[in-house]
Design an enzyme around this catalytic site. Structure first.
Site, PDB file in Angstrom:
ATOM      1  N   LYS A  11       0.824  -1.219   0.000  1.00 40.88           N
ATOM      2  CA  LYS A  11       0.000   0.000   0.000  1.00 40.88           C
ATOM      3  C   LYS A  11       0.859   1.271   0.000  1.00 40.88           C
ATOM      4  O   LYS A  11       2.074   1.225   0.281  1.00 40.88           O
ATOM      5  CB  LYS A  11      -0.930  -0.041   1.210  1.00 40.88           C
ATOM      6  CG  LYS A  11      -1.951  -1.181   1.156  1.00 40.88           C
ATOM      7  CD  LYS A  11      -2.912  -1.098   2.330  1.00 40.88           C
ATOM      8  CE  LYS A  11      -3.974  -2.189   2.248  1.00 40.88           C
ATOM      9  NZ  LYS A  11      -4.975  -2.057   3.340  1.00 40.88           N
ATOM     10  N   TYR A  51     -12.291  -1.535  -3.745  1.00 41.97           N
ATOM     11  CA  TYR A  51     -12.790  -1.705  -2.372  1.00 41.97           C
ATOM     12  C   TYR A  51     -14.308  -1.519  -2.277  1.00 41.97           C
ATOM     13  O   TYR A  51     -14.817  -1.219  -1.205  1.00 41.97           O
ATOM     14  CB  TYR A  51     -12.062  -0.739  -1.432  1.00 41.97           C
ATOM     15  CG  TYR A  51     -10.707  -1.252  -0.972  1.00 41.97           C
ATOM     16  CD1 TYR A  51     -10.601  -2.362  -0.120  1.00 41.97           C
ATOM     17  CD2 TYR A  51      -9.533  -0.643  -1.377  1.00 41.97           C
ATOM     18  CE1 TYR A  51      -9.370  -2.838   0.300  1.00 41.97           C
ATOM     19  CE2 TYR A  51      -8.289  -1.110  -0.942  1.00 41.97           C
ATOM     20  CZ  TYR A  51      -8.213  -2.216  -0.110  1.00 41.97           C
ATOM     21  OH  TYR A  51      -6.993  -2.684   0.326  1.00 41.97           O
ATOM     22  N   PHE A  59     -15.336   3.990   7.015  1.00 45.04           N
ATOM     23  CA  PHE A  59     -13.997   4.405   6.618  1.00 45.04           C
ATOM     24  C   PHE A  59     -13.782   4.346   5.105  1.00 45.04           C
ATOM     25  O   PHE A  59     -12.671   4.556   4.624  1.00 45.04           O
ATOM     26  CB  PHE A  59     -12.943   3.535   7.326  1.00 45.04           C
ATOM     27  CG  PHE A  59     -13.119   2.050   7.110  1.00 45.04           C
ATOM     28  CD1 PHE A  59     -12.652   1.437   5.953  1.00 45.04           C
ATOM     29  CD2 PHE A  59     -13.755   1.269   8.070  1.00 45.04           C
ATOM     30  CE1 PHE A  59     -12.814   0.085   5.746  1.00 45.04           C
ATOM     31  CE2 PHE A  59     -13.922  -0.100   7.864  1.00 45.04           C
ATOM     32  CZ  PHE A  59     -13.451  -0.685   6.701  1.00 45.04           C
ATOM     33  N   THR A  93      -5.561  -6.607  10.876  1.00 43.20           N
ATOM     34  CA  THR A  93      -5.795  -5.326  10.189  1.00 43.20           C
ATOM     35  C   THR A  93      -5.195  -4.169  10.982  1.00 43.20           C
ATOM     36  O   THR A  93      -4.570  -3.274  10.412  1.00 43.20           O
ATOM     37  CB  THR A  93      -7.324  -5.103  10.033  1.00 43.20           C
ATOM     38  OG1 THR A  93      -7.905  -6.267   9.446  1.00 43.20           O
ATOM     39  CG2 THR A  93      -7.606  -3.890   9.162  1.00 43.20           C
ATOM     40  N   ASN A 114      -2.023   0.400   6.604  1.00 36.43           N
ATOM     41  CA  ASN A 114      -1.528  -0.842   7.206  1.00 36.43           C
ATOM     42  C   ASN A 114      -0.650  -1.687   6.278  1.00 36.43           C
ATOM     43  O   ASN A 114      -0.630  -2.911   6.353  1.00 36.43           O
ATOM     44  CB  ASN A 114      -2.684  -1.644   7.812  1.00 36.43           C
ATOM     45  CG  ASN A 114      -3.725  -2.043   6.797  1.00 36.43           C
ATOM     46  OD1 ASN A 114      -3.595  -1.743   5.617  1.00 36.43           O
ATOM     47  ND2 ASN A 114      -4.756  -2.733   7.243  1.00 36.43           N
ATOM     48  N   HIS A 117      -2.252  -5.300   1.593  1.00 36.04           N
ATOM     49  CA  HIS A 117      -3.565  -5.915   1.433  1.00 36.04           C
ATOM     50  C   HIS A 117      -3.358  -7.416   1.268  1.00 36.04           C
ATOM     51  O   HIS A 117      -2.358  -7.835   0.683  1.00 36.04           O
ATOM     52  CB  HIS A 117      -4.255  -5.355   0.177  1.00 36.04           C
ATOM     53  CG  HIS A 117      -5.440  -6.161  -0.271  1.00 36.04           C
ATOM     54  ND1 HIS A 117      -6.677  -6.013   0.290  1.00 36.04           N
ATOM     55  CD2 HIS A 117      -5.554  -7.146  -1.199  1.00 36.04           C
ATOM     56  CE1 HIS A 117      -7.517  -6.874  -0.291  1.00 36.04           C
ATOM     57  NE2 HIS A 117      -6.860  -7.572  -1.193  1.00 36.04           N
ATOM     58  N   GLU A 128      -9.562 -10.351  -7.535  1.00 38.46           N
ATOM     59  CA  GLU A 128      -8.656  -9.210  -7.333  1.00 38.46           C
ATOM     60  C   GLU A 128      -7.429  -9.304  -8.245  1.00 38.46           C
ATOM     61  O   GLU A 128      -6.966  -8.290  -8.786  1.00 38.46           O
ATOM     62  CB  GLU A 128      -8.246  -9.139  -5.863  1.00 38.46           C
ATOM     63  CG  GLU A 128      -9.417  -8.747  -4.975  1.00 38.46           C
ATOM     64  CD  GLU A 128      -9.137  -8.878  -3.489  1.00 38.46           C
ATOM     65  OE1 GLU A 128     -10.054  -8.581  -2.699  1.00 38.46           O
ATOM     66  OE2 GLU A 128      -8.011  -9.277  -3.103  1.00 38.46           O
TER      67      GLU A 128
HETATM   68  P1  ATP Z   1      -7.223  -5.745   3.412  1.00 38.25           P
HETATM   69  O1  ATP Z   1      -8.557  -6.048   2.770  1.00 38.25           O
HETATM   70  O2  ATP Z   1      -6.626  -4.427   2.940  1.00 38.25           O
HETATM   71  O3  ATP Z   1      -6.251  -6.874   3.295  1.00 38.25           O
HETATM   72  P2  ATP Z   1      -8.244  -6.499   5.970  1.00 38.25           P
HETATM   73  O4  ATP Z   1      -8.896  -7.609   5.222  1.00 38.25           O
HETATM   74  O5  ATP Z   1      -7.323  -6.855   7.087  1.00 38.25           O
HETATM   75  O6  ATP Z   1      -7.439  -5.561   4.965  1.00 38.25           O
HETATM   76  P3  ATP Z   1     -10.735  -5.092   5.884  1.00 38.25           P
HETATM   77  O7  ATP Z   1     -11.751  -5.192   6.955  1.00 38.25           O
HETATM   78  O8  ATP Z   1     -10.955  -5.819   4.600  1.00 38.25           O
HETATM   79  O9  ATP Z   1      -9.319  -5.499   6.514  1.00 38.25           O
HETATM   80  O10 ATP Z   1     -10.519  -3.539   5.592  1.00 38.25           O
HETATM   81  C1  ATP Z   1      -9.943  -3.108   4.366  1.00 38.25           C
HETATM   82  C2  ATP Z   1      -8.991  -1.966   4.655  1.00 38.25           C
HETATM   83  O11 ATP Z   1      -9.740  -0.845   5.111  1.00 38.25           O
HETATM   84  C3  ATP Z   1      -7.993  -2.199   5.777  1.00 38.25           C
HETATM   85  O12 ATP Z   1      -6.860  -2.896   5.372  1.00 38.25           O
HETATM   86  C4  ATP Z   1      -7.643  -0.797   6.187  1.00 38.25           C
HETATM   87  O13 ATP Z   1      -6.729  -0.197   5.260  1.00 38.25           O
HETATM   88  C5  ATP Z   1      -8.987  -0.098   6.063  1.00 38.25           C
HETATM   89  N1  ATP Z   1      -9.698  -0.119   7.352  1.00 38.25           N
HETATM   90  C6  ATP Z   1     -10.287  -1.177   7.955  1.00 38.25           C
HETATM   91  N2  ATP Z   1     -10.834  -0.831   9.132  1.00 38.25           N
HETATM   92  C7  ATP Z   1     -10.589   0.502   9.268  1.00 38.25           C
HETATM   93  C8  ATP Z   1     -10.888   1.474  10.264  1.00 38.25           C
HETATM   94  N3  ATP Z   1     -11.588   1.141  11.359  1.00 38.25           N
HETATM   95  N4  ATP Z   1     -10.476   2.739  10.067  1.00 38.25           N
HETATM   96  C9  ATP Z   1      -9.792   3.088   8.946  1.00 38.25           C
HETATM   97  N5  ATP Z   1      -9.471   2.231   7.970  1.00 38.25           N
HETATM   98  C10 ATP Z   1      -9.860   0.961   8.122  1.00 38.25           C
HETATM   99 MG    MG Z   2     -10.050  -7.294   3.472  1.00 32.62          MG
END
Ligand code: ATP
Ligand code: MG
Length: 139
Positions: A11, A51, A59, A93, A114, A117, A128
């Site tokens: 990212k 997304y 968010f 996450t 973070n 992805h 994806e």
């Molecule tokens: P990813 O899909 O990016 O691998 P993830 O599966 O661990 O991450 P998801 O719940 O799918 O988490 O959320 C997608 C992305 O949205 C997160 O990786 C993070 O960048 C962002 N995100 C998730 N929760 C929050 C939050 N509470 N506040 C801000 N950003 C968030």
């Molecule tokens: Mg995810």
């Protein structure tokens, strides 16, 4: 154990901080093979599409803005149990909750920024990967 594929992005925060090499080394050391890789920058529109599953979450706007704020690296990876093993390698996450030694624990700045992805199912990994790579770019 079936050999299969998953999809990841390094990212914008991690690219900006110079962590591409460190993250790819961790991925290779964990036994993943790179199948396709692309350095690119997402428009807000493309990030929003990627997304879209999160469009009703609070968010979403912040996520789209962040994911289009700078270059990313999109990668298709191959390994036995790729999707679930990669989720373990990246950690939770929220990096404050991620296990020691995980990519997010080491490289992530915050729950939003973070570092990486990781696809959350084999089906989403396929969708994806296809979002970023055409058949000809994959081998
Ligand atoms: P990813 O899909 O990016 O691998 P993830 O599966 O661990 O991450 P998801 O719940 O799918 O988490 O959320 C997608 C992305 O949205 C997160 O990786 C993070 O960048 C962002 N995100 C998730 N929760 C929050 C939050 N509470 N506040 C801000 N950003 C968030
Ligand atoms: Mg995810």
């Amino acid at each position: 154990m079936a050999t299969n594929r998953t999809f990841t992005m390094i990212k914008p925060d991690a690219v900006e901080s110079g962590y591409i090499g460190g993250i790819l080394k961790m991925i290779n050391d964990a036994g993943f093979r790179i199948v396709a890789m692309k350095y690119t920058k997402l428009s807000a529109e493309i990030a929003g599409k990627f997304y879209e599953v999160h469009k009703d979450r609070p968010f979403y706007g912040e996520l789209v803005q962040y994911m289009s704020s700078g270059p990313i690296v999109a990668v298709i990876l191959e390994k036995e149990n790729a999707m679930s093993d990669f989720r373990i390698l990246i950690g939770a996450t929220d990096p404050t909750k991620a296990d020691e030694g995980t990519i997010r624990k080491i490289y992530a700045k915050s729950i939003a920024a973070n570092a990486v992805h990781g696809s959350d199912s084999d089906e989403n990994a396929e969708i994806e990967g296809a979002f970023f790579f055409s058949q000809l770019e994959r081998f």
